[in-house]
Design an enzyme around this catalytic site. Structure first.
Site, PDB file in Angstrom:
ATOM      1  N   LYS A   1       0.808  -1.230   0.000  1.00 12.15           N
ATOM      2  CA  LYS A   1       0.000   0.000   0.000  1.00 12.15           C
ATOM      3  C   LYS A   1       0.843   1.283   0.000  1.00 12.15           C
ATOM      4  CE  LYS A   1      -4.198  -1.928   2.024  1.00 12.15           C
ATOM      5  NZ  LYS A   1      -5.237  -1.799   3.051  1.00 12.15           N
TER       6      LYS A   1
ATOM      7  N   ASP B   1      -9.859   2.928   1.760  1.00 13.27           N
ATOM      8  CA  ASP B   1      -9.944   2.391   3.125  1.00 13.27           C
ATOM      9  C   ASP B   1     -10.485   3.451   4.087  1.00 13.27           C
ATOM     10  OD1 ASP B   1      -8.999  -0.184   2.676  1.00 13.27           O
ATOM     11  OD2 ASP B   1      -6.897   0.378   2.958  1.00 13.27           O
TER      12      ASP B   1
HETATM   13  P1  NAP Z   1       0.329  -2.566  10.510  1.00 14.00           P
HETATM   14  O1  NAP Z   1       0.700  -1.511   9.538  1.00 14.00           O
HETATM   15  O2  NAP Z   1       1.216  -3.729  10.710  1.00 14.00           O
HETATM   16  O3  NAP Z   1       0.102  -1.835  11.942  1.00 14.00           O
HETATM   17  C1  NAP Z   1      -0.244  -2.564  13.077  1.00 14.00           C
HETATM   18  C2  NAP Z   1      -0.185  -1.663  14.303  1.00 14.00           C
HETATM   19  O4  NAP Z   1      -0.498  -2.490  15.416  1.00 14.00           O
HETATM   20  C3  NAP Z   1       1.201  -1.079  14.564  1.00 14.00           C
HETATM   21  O5  NAP Z   1       1.063   0.139  15.246  1.00 14.00           O
HETATM   22  C4  NAP Z   1       1.800  -2.144  15.491  1.00 14.00           C
HETATM   23  O6  NAP Z   1       2.837  -1.658  16.305  1.00 14.00           O
HETATM   24  C5  NAP Z   1       0.598  -2.456  16.346  1.00 14.00           C
HETATM   25  N1  NAP Z   1       0.752  -3.728  17.006  1.00 14.00           N
HETATM   26  C6  NAP Z   1       1.058  -4.938  16.446  1.00 14.00           C
HETATM   27  N2  NAP Z   1       1.124  -5.879  17.411  1.00 14.00           N
HETATM   28  C7  NAP Z   1       0.883  -5.250  18.595  1.00 14.00           C
HETATM   29  C8  NAP Z   1       0.844  -5.681  19.946  1.00 14.00           C
HETATM   30  N3  NAP Z   1       1.082  -6.945  20.268  1.00 14.00           N
HETATM   31  N4  NAP Z   1       0.571  -4.760  20.908  1.00 14.00           N
HETATM   32  C9  NAP Z   1       0.350  -3.468  20.582  1.00 14.00           C
HETATM   33  N5  NAP Z   1       0.380  -2.992  19.311  1.00 14.00           N
HETATM   34  C10 NAP Z   1       0.643  -3.874  18.336  1.00 14.00           C
HETATM   35  O7  NAP Z   1      -1.099  -3.199  10.168  1.00 14.00           O
HETATM   36  P2  NAP Z   1      -2.345  -2.445   9.502  1.00 14.00           P
HETATM   37  O8  NAP Z   1      -2.325  -2.641   8.035  1.00 14.00           O
HETATM   38  O9  NAP Z   1      -2.397  -1.083  10.049  1.00 14.00           O
HETATM   39  O10 NAP Z   1      -3.557  -3.338  10.047  1.00 14.00           O
HETATM   40  C11 NAP Z   1      -3.972  -3.254  11.385  1.00 14.00           C
HETATM   41  C12 NAP Z   1      -5.247  -4.074  11.578  1.00 14.00           C
HETATM   42  O11 NAP Z   1      -6.303  -3.505  10.811  1.00 14.00           O
HETATM   43  C13 NAP Z   1      -5.113  -5.523  11.102  1.00 14.00           C
HETATM   44  O12 NAP Z   1      -5.803  -6.343  12.001  1.00 14.00           O
HETATM   45  C14 NAP Z   1      -5.813  -5.526   9.771  1.00 14.00           C
HETATM   46  O13 NAP Z   1      -6.374  -6.781   9.452  1.00 14.00           O
HETATM   47  C15 NAP Z   1      -6.908  -4.506  10.015  1.00 14.00           C
HETATM   48  N6  NAP Z   1      -7.375  -3.897   8.759  1.00 14.00           N
HETATM   49  C16 NAP Z   1      -8.681  -4.055   8.434  1.00 14.00           C
HETATM   50  C17 NAP Z   1      -9.162  -3.478   7.280  1.00 14.00           C
HETATM   51  C18 NAP Z   1     -10.616  -3.649   6.932  1.00 14.00           C
HETATM   52  O14 NAP Z   1     -10.987  -3.436   5.777  1.00 14.00           O
HETATM   53  N7  NAP Z   1     -11.435  -3.984   7.880  1.00 14.00           N
HETATM   54  C19 NAP Z   1      -8.321  -2.739   6.434  1.00 14.00           C
HETATM   55  C20 NAP Z   1      -6.980  -2.579   6.819  1.00 14.00           C
HETATM   56  C21 NAP Z   1      -6.512  -3.173   7.986  1.00 14.00           C
HETATM   57  P3  NAP Z   1       4.372  -1.681  15.795  1.00 14.00           P
HETATM   58  O15 NAP Z   1       4.465  -0.616  14.749  1.00 14.00           O
HETATM   59  O16 NAP Z   1       5.130  -1.388  17.033  1.00 14.00           O
HETATM   60  O17 NAP Z   1       4.610  -3.061  15.235  1.00 14.00           O
END
Ligand code: NAP
Length: 454
Positions: free
Chosen positions: A231, A267
């Site tokens: 992305k 999104d």
């Molecule tokens: P990402 O870029 O990997 O970001 C994840 C975030 O969560 C980061 O801030 C990460 O911290 C934090 N994190 C990960 N593990 C953690 C833990 N154990 N404790 C506290 N914080 C933690 O992922 P993303 O793309 O933003 O996606 C995040 C979530 O949104 C996912 O579950 C994804 O499936 C969901 N999502 C859903 C949709 C939808 O259409 N519904 C669309 C997009 C995303 P660090 O940076 O420190 O690793």
């Protein structure tokens, strides 16, 4: 019509798959090694033996120029064809390059090493070639096909993957991509509109992204959706990026408009519409956002742009939360706060917030971690909405706990559906009846026998 070019290690199945693919797509097939053998009147091994590799590469470069000019042909290259810059350029100019990625162990178990000129020294040579050439294959390929099964299975996957590149339609690209719900979701939405549009999932690894986007510009693909991990990386490969997508630094939808690749982010608006469907927008809300990753970036930005009264970003990496807060505040002129993820910090931030959004993967199927405790939920005012971007499982522990405390809850399925419908509005260039389509797509997804998996 562009050629389809198969590259990969000696013994990876380029010739077998090329022949099967050409038959399936009713296209001519050229095997470069066979062309050279016919032209020289001797086997490749004999040419190497008598004249050396440089001579062979010169002859091969001539054969490449002729084959590349053909158009509409499936071409199996030699394992080292792309090492010559001129050959690689000629093939890329008029073709789509696919890396046939067969594990070295599988190659060793099914080829006769002695008949391959570069491999007669034994398995070590193949391992060395794999180390040297993998980056070359990835750098030129627009797509990678894992060939670990039977040739028939691989040819079927290859034909499915190639079809959208040569027939008008749409695709989602990412890596991994196997569990993507996008094909089912988009097909259901197209079908509900009476449209017979192809939509496929294509595995494009990071190293192949630039090649894929370059090929897309000249392919009949009309658009694609972008999922993890591309992305952000896709932005510099586009001709135009819509303003809020550029501000967010993430694109999930690419439309080909008059030959130009135009990037959008649906999104952000997808979640906004899902919140509105639940009777909330961002306007006037005091938002507590958990996480500072890719999705959180869009949520914070959209929340601030839509007039949230306050946005507080809580993340385990405080520096990331601070940086995101600064970026969104500078881009929107709205106050955005940041803080830590420890239970006491979350409890402090939750007090007085009216909308809590989890943008971390905590609680998601396949992720073995969840919130340490949910005590922070007790600090929320009773009318606060708790939203989880996770949609698999449909009800995470966070949502269960929030519901038990009497809060209204919302999972990520609505965001997923709306972002797809908004992408279709861009693809089709018209406004859709999103509410009617939402119900149809939602029904199709909930009937999906394995349930939402991505
Ligand atoms: P990402 O870029 O990997 O970001 C994840 C975030 O969560 C980061 O801030 C990460 O911290 C934090 N994190 C990960 N593990 C953690 C833990 N154990 N404790 C506290 N914080 C933690 O992922 P993303 O793309 O933003 O996606 C995040 C979530 O949104 C996912 O579950 C994804 O499936 C969901 N999502 C859903 C949709 C939808 O259409 N519904 C669309 C997009 C995303 P660090 O940076 O420190 O690793």
């Amino acid at each position: 019509m562009r050629n389809i070019i198969l590259t990969g290690l000696p013994g990876s199945g380029k010739t077998t798959l090329g022949r099967l693919l050409a038959a399936r797509l009713s296209r001519p097939f050229i095997d470069l090694d066979e062309v050279i053998e016919a032209q020289e009147g001797r086997a490749i091994a004999a040419i190497f033996e008598a004249e050396g590799e440089d001579y062979f590469r010169d002859v091969e470069a001539d054969a490449v120029q002729k084959a590349a000019a053909a158009g509409g042909t499936v071409i199996a290259t030699g394992g080292g064809t792309l090492l010559r810059k001129g050959s690689a350029e000629a093939l890329a100019q008029n073709g789509f390059i696919i890396f046939i990625d067969r594990p070295v162990e599988a190659i060793l178990s099914d080829i006769e090493m002695a008949h391959r000129p570069l491999l007669k020294e034994g398995p070590e040579k193949l391992l060395a070639l794999a180390r040297q050439r993998r980056e070359v294959y990835l750098a030129h390929a627009g797509m990678v096909l894992e060939n670990s099964g039977s040739p028939e299975e691989a040819a079927e996957m290859l034909a499915a993957a190639c079809t959208p590149l040569f027939t008008p339609g749409y695709a989602v690209i990412g890596d991994p991509i196997g569990h993507s719900l996008s094909p089912g979701l988009h097909r259901a939405a197209f079908e509900a509109q009476g449209l017979d549009e192809a939509y496929t999932a294509l595995r494009v690894p990071p190293a192949a992204l630039a090649g894929f986007m370059a090929c897309m510009r000249a392919s009949p693909l009309k658009g694609c959706n972008i999922t993890l991990p591309h992305k952000q990386a896709v932005l510099p490969l586009l001709d135009e990026v819509e303003e809020t997508a550029a501000l967010c630094g993430a694109v999930n939808t690419v439309a080909v408009q008059e030959g130009r690749l135009c990037g959008f982010n649906t999104d952000m608006e997808g979640l906004h519409l899902s919140l509105r469907r639940a009777g909330r927008g961002y306007a006037g809300q005091r938002v507590l956002l958990l996480g500072a990753g890719g999705a959180a970036r869009g949520v914070a930005l959209k929340g601030a742009l839509e007039g949230a009264a306050a946005v507080h970003i809580a993340a385990r990496d405080i520096a990331k939360a601070d940086a995101l807060a600064r970026h969104v505040s500078a881009a929107t002129g709205r106050p955005v706060e940041s803080g830590g993820f420890a239970p006491d910090k979350l409890a402090e931030a939750a007090a007085g917030c009216s909308l809590l959004i989890n943008a971390t993967p905590l609680g998601m199927a396949g992720v073995d971690r969840d919130f340490e405790d949910f005590a922070f939920l007790e600090q929320l005012p009773p009318d606060a909405l708790v939203c989880d971007l996770v949609y698999n499982p449909p009800q995470t522990a966070l949502l269960r706990q929030a519901a038990a405390l009497g809060h209204e809850t919302l999972n990520g399925l609505g965001m997923l559906i709306y972002q797809a419908l908004l992408a279709q509005e861009i693809f089709l260039g018209r406004t859709l009846d999103k509410e009617t389509l939402y119900s149809t797509v939602n029904t199709a997804l909930t009937q999906h026998k394995e349930g939402p998996t991505l």
